[in-house]
Design an enzyme around this catalytic site. Structure first.
Site, PDB file in Angstrom:
ATOM      1  N   SER A   1       0.853  -1.035   0.037  1.00  0.00           N
ATOM      2  CA  SER A   1       0.180   0.159  -0.005  1.00  0.00           C
ATOM      3  C   SER A   1       0.931   1.375  -0.135  1.00  0.00           C
ATOM      4  O   SER A   1       2.034   1.325   0.438  1.00  0.00           O
ATOM      5  CB  SER A   1      -0.728  -0.013   1.157  1.00  0.00           C
TER       6      SER A   1
ATOM      7  N   TYR B   1      -0.771  -0.837  10.516  1.00  0.00           N
ATOM      8  CA  TYR B   1      -1.055  -1.056   9.073  1.00  0.00           C
ATOM      9  C   TYR B   1      -0.089  -0.571   8.417  1.00  0.00           C
ATOM     10  O   TYR B   1       0.418  -1.343   7.397  1.00  0.00           O
ATOM     11  CB  TYR B   1      -2.362  -0.373   8.653  1.00  0.00           C
TER      12      TYR B   1
END
Length: 257
Positions: free
Chosen positions: A138, A148
């Site tokens: 990401s 994350y």
């Protein structure tokens, strides 16, 4: 005929990879937790494209699930030529608001599973002298954004390091770093998306096409959109303190896939 194995295959980016690869004539192994959705997807891909579509129900946050996919990737009788490690999820909440169990589950799916499945696939591919691995990370990997972002940063660093170690073996590895993609990701995490500008959203099918083109070019990192490439260029120049504040505030409401 070659075979591709895709984790997190029933929705979003994983489903887009499955559609594109099946349309290109590749047999597919579809991995996700929901057996019913897997079977429906496999039937659709087989009927539409005439490819073999195998299903493997596995929870990659559990030892049994990771081991099952490792075994499939290592099976010499049914070689896998392309692995797409796409399974992943987001947690809503600040550090210490998210339970430790959920934080550890994220690290298992984003890091341990990626490490083990990449290793199983790469070892088999190296013996055959060909193959590819796409690990979906990401753009959050380049921002200070909790577990994350940290887990996706690990995916990028691991993938690029492994790609360097396997250079010349015929095995290509690439980290894919999308931005916001219209998928089930945010809804599943309970994250609102109303304040994300429309221009920041990417189409999953176009993203996959760009990613596969980057893999064919031998790139080890793919940011598959000019808008996000420009944004990541700005990120490199911005002060880390400023980025941390913006990323932390944004991350409470939504997070890049």
């Amino acid at each position: 005929m070659t075979t591709a194995l895709i984790t997190g295959a029933t929705a979003g980016i994983g489903a887009a990879f499955a559609r594109r690869l099946a349309a290109d004539g590749h047999d597919v192994v579809l991995v996700a937790r929901d057996l019913k959705r897997l079977r429906e997807q496999a039937t659709e891909l087989h009927d539409r494209h005439g490819v073999e579509a195998e299903v493997l129900a596995a929870d990659l946050s559990e030892e049994e699930g990771i081991a099952a996919v490792e075994a499939r990737l290592s099976d010499p009788r049914r070689p896998v030529d392309l692995l797409v490690n796409n399974a992943g999820f987001g947690n809503r909440g600040r550090f210490l608001e998210v339970s430790m169990a959920d934080e550890l589950k994220m690290l298992t799916v984003h890091c341990e599973a990626v490490l083990r499945l990449t290793s199983a696939a790469s070892a088999a591919m190296r013996e055959r002298g060909r193959g590819g691995v796409v690990n979906v990370a990401s753009v959050a990997a380049f921002l200070p954004r909790g577990t994350y972002g940290a887990s996706k940063a690990w995916v990028v660093q691991f993938t690029q390091g492994a790609a360097r170690d396997l250079a010349g073996s015929g095995v290509r590895l690439m980290a894919l770093c999308p931005g916001f993609v219209r998928t089930e990701f945010h809804e599943r995490a309970g994250m609102g998306t109303d304040n994300i500008p429309g221009w920041m959203w990417l189409d999953a099918d176009k993203l996959v096409a760009a990613a596969l083109a980057d893999l064919a070019r031998g790139r080890t990192l793919s940011i598959p959109d000019p808008r996000y490439k420009a944004l990541m260029g700005v990120v490199k120049l911005a002060p880390r303190g400023l980025l941390g504040g913006v990323s932390s505030k944004a991350g409470r409401k939504y997070g890049p896939e």
